[in-house]
Design a protein around this motif. Sequence first.
Motif, mmCIF file in Angstrom:
data_model
loop_
_atom_site.group_PDB
_atom_site.id
_atom_site.type_symbol
_atom_site.label_atom_id
_atom_site.label_comp_id
_atom_site.label_asym_id
_atom_site.label_seq_id
_atom_site.Cartn_x
_atom_site.Cartn_y
_atom_site.Cartn_z
ATOM 1 N N GLY A 172 -85.640 -31.699 25.787
ATOM 2 C CA GLY A 172 -85.210 -31.164 27.071
ATOM 3 C C GLY A 172 -84.890 -32.261 28.082
ATOM 4 O O GLY A 172 -83.955 -32.129 28.876
ATOM 5 N N ARG A 200 -81.347 -32.888 29.957
ATOM 6 C CA ARG A 200 -81.186 -33.076 31.403
ATOM 7 C C ARG A 200 -80.421 -34.367 31.691
ATOM 8 O O ARG A 200 -79.575 -34.411 32.589
ATOM 9 N N LEU A 209 -84.016 -26.506 26.543
ATOM 10 C CA LEU A 209 -84.712 -26.542 27.823
ATOM 11 C C LEU A 209 -85.790 -25.463 27.886
ATOM 12 O O LEU A 209 -85.650 -24.392 27.295
ATOM 13 N N GLY A 234 -86.506 -25.214 33.099
ATOM 14 C CA GLY A 234 -85.297 -26.033 33.027
ATOM 15 C C GLY A 234 -84.044 -25.170 32.954
ATOM 16 O O GLY A 234 -83.028 -25.465 33.575
#
Lengths: 328, 301
Positions: free
Chosen positions: A147, A151, A174, A178
């Motif tokens: 994750g 990002r 995610l 997220g």
Amino acid sequence: MTATRPSAELAIETLGLTKRFGAHAAVDGIDLAVPRGAIFGFLGPNGSGKTTTIRMMLGLASATSGDIRMLGRDMPRDLHQVLPRIGALVEGPAFYPFLSGAANLHRLDTADRFAPASTRRARVNVALERVGLTHAAGKKVRAYSLGMKQRLGIANALLTPRELLVLDEPTNGLDPQGTREVRRLVRSLAEEGTTVFVSSHLLAEVEQMCTHAAVMSAGSLVAQGTLEDLRHVGEARVSVRTPDAVIARGLLANLGLALDFSGPEAQSPDPEADEVVSASLVDRGMAPEAIVAALVTGGVRVRGFTMEDASLEDRFVALTGEGFDIAQ
Amino acid sequence: MMSGEATVPGDAAVPVTAPGEATEAPPRPASGLALMASELTVLYRRRRTWAMLAALAAIPILIAIAVRLRPTAAGSGRGPQFLNQITDNGLFVAVTALLVSIPLFLPLTIGVVAGDTISGEASHGTLKYLLVAPAGRVRLLVVKYVGTAVFCVTATLTVVIAGAIIGAVLFPIGPVTLLSGDTIAVGDSLVRLLLIAGFVTVSLLGLSAIGLFISTLTDVPVGAMAATIVLSIASQVLDTLPQLDWLHPWLFSHYWFGFADLLRQPISWTSFGDNALLQAGYFAVFGALAYGRFITKDVLS
Ligand SMILES: Nc1ncnc2c1ncn2[C@@H]1O[C@H](COP(=O)(O)OP(=O)(O)OP(=O)(O)O)[C@@H](O)[C@H]1O
Ligand SMILES: [Mg+2]
């Protein structure tokens, strides 16, 4: 489905875009029209050709045939003018594992000749902050979780102000937090005027975040338009709660509705017990009140009546096929 | 390929804000040196690069220590050229170490770096992000080749400098007697050492171009590295077969040991020139092949 607009208003336009791998057409003559300012969901099951389409749009792979216009310019001819205005995440994030998150962004930013060196450090920091990675900025990417890499990939797409973001499955890997943040981020970018083209195989995600959508199935575009359009194309579902199920079935069938199943002809043991009769309305011209009127006139005791648009999920499954196996 | 009429969202002073519809007059694109600098930073930040340089530096050190421990064995006439002169003059450690490194160790490290150029980015998946940035395919190839060339310089200098230092530490340093019988001062001989390092660096540029080309063919860096190294060995093997003497002048490794001319007074530049010309030919051919391959390559990794 979409009204034809002047090309200038389209952020992405493809005409007969086709990509063959050997004999197999991964993308088969698709005509995409993504209006400027839209959050455009690009839906399709695994292997339907989403990533391949995105690779062609970004000049990574050549099209077997067809034309692509991005931000009003021909791709890949005007690639050097167009790409600086586009931020992209293509089939998962990718970084140098031996560099820190910030160093990775720095590296990729130097590749863009239009990205000013003087603001590089500040832009990297802002991008990291936007995706909530400030605290992990100095950590080697080798030590990032999936994750976190995702990002960082999104941060890379945000390094300079963009007119168009192309995000291939941005919420892959995610956590719910997220995912929600990405959705919020996409909306806030769209509010600032960025067009967002986001691929996904998760329908719920597209429903929550997008204004427009297109559906791919086995390399072909099977639907395209605003989310509203897509909801209203196709059938609605009607269900009637009544003790007179047999009569109701007959009447609905006469009205041209497709009954879900033809129930038992025999009366149920208790003639006063309610049954639910459901059918789908193929002809969208018929008003719900007309159906109720016909039922009542026909002597059906209508104790409940609902009519619902098919969920987008039903549409999605109807368009792309039910089976779990990857279509070839 | 770059035209001046680019339109990019303006106002760079405000970082990371999405632009509206405005497409203002384009800012001038930067020179592109930033990517070159970044390439070198990435190359020299890798532990692998330093491990290879350390291994190269170890070669003269091992030679010097071995000779120091058994100086008599060096005079036996066996072993690499110049070995027996080390005890008289420590500068010969550098020359001997270069001779030992040329057939295998230097091509090995160059093969790793050159073979990794494009395929390494492809296997990391960073190639697509560099191209989407957009780095430009031609510019990326140029940057990658220059990066490899800089590594060639570094690798050769590592051997020479480590050799000179360890030679100075373990043996006397003095005027050098050249192959032509003349004697030159220490300062002069250091210049000759650098000339030899330059010769060896140039020798490796053809191999670098070959490695770059092979690297555009695959997404598996180890494959490209191995293929490059195997080619460097194959070329040397072919160069030893008398049946193929017509082929010898065309082999990129043909002049690899030809720097003896730089140890004569006056210096004969013939082999330096021949070598440079041959390497330039390899650069042109394999550079063009790499260009032809990479410019149309579908990046699917
Ligand atoms: N390099 C390749 N060589 C051959 N076929 C390929 C290649 N890449 C993709 N394909 C084929 O193209 C089709 C579309 O693949 P693509 O990656 O575009 O799907 P996708 O919609 O992005 O799927 P997913 O949701 O799994 O990411 C698949 O049938 C796949 O097998
Ligand atoms: Mg995909």
